[in-house]
Every structure is written in C-alpha cells, then in structure tokens.
Design a protein around this motif. Structure first.
Motif, short mmCIF file in Angstrom:
data_model
loop_
_atom_site.label_atom_id
_atom_site.label_comp_id
_atom_site.label_asym_id
_atom_site.label_seq_id
_atom_site.Cartn_x
_atom_site.Cartn_y
_atom_site.Cartn_z
N MET A 224 38.68 94.46 16.35
CA MET A 224 40.07 93.99 16.57
C MET A 224 39.99 93.02 17.79
N LEU A 225 39.37 93.44 18.80
CA LEU A 225 39.20 92.66 20.15
C LEU A 225 37.90 91.45 19.78
N VAL A 226 37.15 91.66 18.97
CA VAL A 226 36.42 90.37 18.39
C VAL A 226 37.37 89.28 17.77
N VAL A 227 38.44 89.74 17.18
CA VAL A 227 39.28 88.74 16.73
C VAL A 227 39.93 87.95 17.75
N VAL A 228 40.57 88.85 18.68
CA VAL A 228 41.29 88.23 19.92
C VAL A 228 40.25 87.39 20.71
N ALA A 229 39.07 87.85 20.87
CA ALA A 229 38.02 86.86 21.67
C ALA A 229 37.77 85.64 20.89
N ALA A 230 37.73 85.60 19.64
CA ALA A 230 37.60 84.36 18.80
C ALA A 230 38.55 83.37 19.21
N GLY A 231 40.11 83.87 19.16
CA GLY A 231 41.01 82.89 19.72
C GLY A 231 41.02 82.50 20.90
N VAL A 232 40.48 83.21 21.94
CA VAL A 232 40.51 82.90 23.32
C VAL A 232 39.34 81.90 23.55
N LEU A 233 38.26 82.17 22.62
CA LEU A 233 36.88 81.18 22.82
C LEU A 233 37.61 79.61 22.33
N ALA A 234 38.54 79.83 21.20
CA ALA A 234 38.87 78.77 20.59
C ALA A 234 39.78 77.74 21.70
N GLY B 79 50.43 85.37 19.76
CA GLY B 79 50.13 86.50 20.74
C GLY B 79 49.08 87.29 20.20
N VAL B 80 48.89 87.56 19.03
CA VAL B 80 47.77 88.39 18.65
C VAL B 80 46.50 87.65 18.14
N PHE B 81 46.67 86.44 17.68
CA PHE B 81 45.61 85.73 17.39
C PHE B 81 44.98 84.39 18.23
N ASN B 82 46.05 84.08 19.03
CA ASN B 82 45.99 82.65 19.98
C ASN B 82 46.09 81.83 18.87
N PHE B 83 46.97 81.77 18.00
CA PHE B 83 47.22 80.66 16.61
C PHE B 83 47.83 79.52 17.21
N GLN B 84 47.17 78.48 16.95
CA GLN B 84 47.61 77.02 17.32
C GLN B 84 48.00 76.31 15.94
N PRO B 85 49.24 75.80 15.72
CA PRO B 85 49.46 75.12 14.41
C PRO B 85 48.56 73.65 14.31
N ASP B 86 48.15 73.30 15.48
CA ASP B 86 47.49 71.72 15.64
C ASP B 86 46.24 71.74 16.17
N PRO B 87 45.21 72.94 15.71
CA PRO B 87 43.90 72.73 16.51
C PRO B 87 43.02 71.61 16.21
N THR B 88 42.25 71.53 16.94
CA THR B 88 41.20 70.34 16.84
C THR B 88 40.18 70.70 16.00
N VAL B 89 39.38 69.70 15.29
CA VAL B 89 38.04 70.23 14.46
C VAL B 89 37.20 71.16 15.25
N LEU B 90 36.80 70.84 16.38
CA LEU B 90 35.96 71.53 17.37
C LEU B 90 36.55 73.08 17.28
N GLN B 91 37.67 73.14 17.77
CA GLN B 91 38.32 74.56 17.87
C GLN B 91 38.14 75.30 16.74
N VAL B 92 38.30 74.80 15.66
CA VAL B 92 38.41 75.62 14.10
C VAL B 92 36.75 76.12 13.89
N THR B 93 35.88 74.88 14.40
CA THR B 93 34.52 75.31 13.73
C THR B 93 34.04 76.38 14.97
#
Length: 290
Positions: A186-196, A234-248
């Motif tokens: 679960m922390l890896v999932v959180v870290a992915a959001g923080v990285l993006a 709060g859980v996934f650091n989800f953003q409704p309008d991410p950039t292509v680089l963020q998603v990648t």
C-alpha cells in the motif's frame, strides 16, 4: 488521511519494534542500567526528526513560488526513493533484524554509555528522518488546507506505539511478514502518487517541460472538492487533470515496483513468522517485565 495514517503506522511500528527489541534484550540480560542511555538516544533521534520536519515546513515558506515547487518536487522524489528502499530492505531483512540489533547492542555495551546512546540514535533516527521527509512530501501533495493529513500521521504513530507496547508485553502476536508485505504494498501505491505530484511540482517550477500537455481532464466528472474526490486525493494523490508525464512516471514506477515487491521471492516467500522464543510477543507467558 488514510495514506498519512498508513505512513505513520508503518514507519512508527518499525521504530517501535526496534525499541522493543533493544529494551527487551537489556531487560532479559539483566542490564537495566543501560536503559537510560538507550532512552536518551531514542529521545535525541525523535527530537532531530521533529526538528527536520519543522525546518522543511517553515524553511520552505520563505521561498518564492517556483523555488517552493522546485524544493517540494525534489524532496518528494527523494522521499519516494528512500521509502522504496525502506520497504524492500524491511522485506528482505525483517526476520534477521533482532539478531542484527542484538549484535550491535552487545558491541555497544562493551564500549560504554556513549556507544549505547549512538546505537539507539542510529537505530531509530533513520526511521524518524525518513518519516519526517515522507510525511512532509505527502502532506504537501495532499494540500487540502486542513489538518487532516497531520491528524492521520499522529493517529498512525499513536497506533504504532500502542502495538509496539502490546508486542513488548507479550499481549500481541504479529505476523510480521504479512504485515510488512501488505502495508509495504500500500505504501508503494502512496509513493507512486507522491512521485507523480513531485513531477508536477517540477513542471510548475519550469524545471521539467509538459505542464500544459494533459493526459486527460475529468474535473467535470470528479469534483476534487467532493467527498470522493477528497478520498481519492488523500489515499492515492489522485489528480483529475494530470499531465502526460505524471501518468507516465506513475505507471513506470508503480507497475514494476509493486510487481517486484509482491513477487514470491526472498522474505516474501518465507513462512512469515518470527519464531525465536525470546522475541517480544512470541510467547505471552515469557514476556519481559519492565
């Protein structure tokens, strides 16, 4: 709030287990006289971690907007690197942690008080600094203007302290392999959001291109201010309008890291239970009395 609770619980429990092992060993070997230096080292480690967190928070407020974004993005990426290393390290070495700490403690006992303080400080300080950095990055990634992220961290740390105490007293038995595998995943999932989010900060600081190149925009469908938008943020650091680089970056980090972490090799493929009879929590009837 849940992601921050998870951070506080995971990091706090690691530190609590380290403290539990150190104290239990000294009590069982009749070296209660060495408890004060151990607590002193733990206190210093906690104070430095808190000071580091305050320096990050208040120091960044004096910077310009772009400087803040550059600092926030850089530290977010650093936090993800450290947390990723930490979850894999714990996955690999958790079963041998007690023996490793006992060896260090024996050497420190032979060297004197200063060595005991240093041993406790180094054992807990690393966890404290990692926690302070990742919590700061996660709180800034949430950026909802409320104290909920900090409350989540505080509740996670409080739960970790309680579990550590119950573990020490022999009132609780924890399958450490399963616990660290699930929370690590679960922390890896959180870290992915923080990285993006860190990449987005660098884009806003004009250090990385592609700020206006959006992968998608579902702001009209998912309202960031709604309860479910807040939950996703709060859980996934989800953003409704991410950039292509963020998603990648999110995909390139999450998919291989999670697959490697959950692969049935090494520590994850073991039985998952620490069976040493003298480990705190392994046999409630033999729990050391402080």
């Amino acid at each position: 709030m849940f992601s921050n609770y998870l951070i506080g619980l995971r990091e706090g429990l690691e530190a609590s287990l380290v403290v539990c092992i150190l104290i239990a060993y000294l009590v069982k070997t009749g070296r209660r006289d060495a408890l004060k230096p151990i607590w002193a080292g733990i206190g210093v480690a906690i104070a430095i971690a808190l000071g580091f967190g305050c320096a990050l928070e208040f120091g960044s407020q004096e910077l310009t907007f772009k400087a803040q974004e550059a600092l926030g993005g850089s530290l977010s990426i650093l936090a993800v690197v450290l947390v990723t290393w930490m979850v894999f390290w714990m996955r690999r070495t958790a079963r041998h942690l007690k023996a490793e700490l006992h060896g260090r403690l024996d050497a420190a006992l032979a060297m004197g008080t200063g060595a005991l303080v240093a041993t406790a400080f180094l054992a807990v300080g690393r966890e404290g600094l990692e926690t302070a950095l990742f919590v700061w990055a996660s709180v800034h990634a949430a950026s909802d203007g409320t104290p909920r992220p900090l409350i989540g961290v505080a509740l996670g740390l409080a739960t970790a302290v309680l579990l550590g105490w119950l573990f020490y007293r022999g009132a609780l038995r924890i399958n450490l392999a399963k616990f660290f595998t699930w929370t690590g995943g679960m922390l890896v999932v959180v870290a992915a959001g923080v990285l993006a989010y860190g990449v987005h900060d660098l884009q806003e600081a004009d250090l990385v291109p592609g700020l206006t190149n959006l992968a998608f925009d579902i702001s009209n469908t998912v309202d960031p201010s709604s309860w479910y938008g807040t939950l996703l943020k709060g859980v996934f650091n989800f953003q409704p309008d991410p950039t292509v680089l963020q998603v990648t970056v999110w995909l390139l980090y999450l998919v291989p890291t999670l697959a490697l972490f959950l692969a049935p090799v090494g520590f994850a493929s073991g039985k998952g239970k620490v069976k040493e009879p003298d480990e705190p929590g392994s046999r409630p009837s033999e729990a050391p009395q402080a």
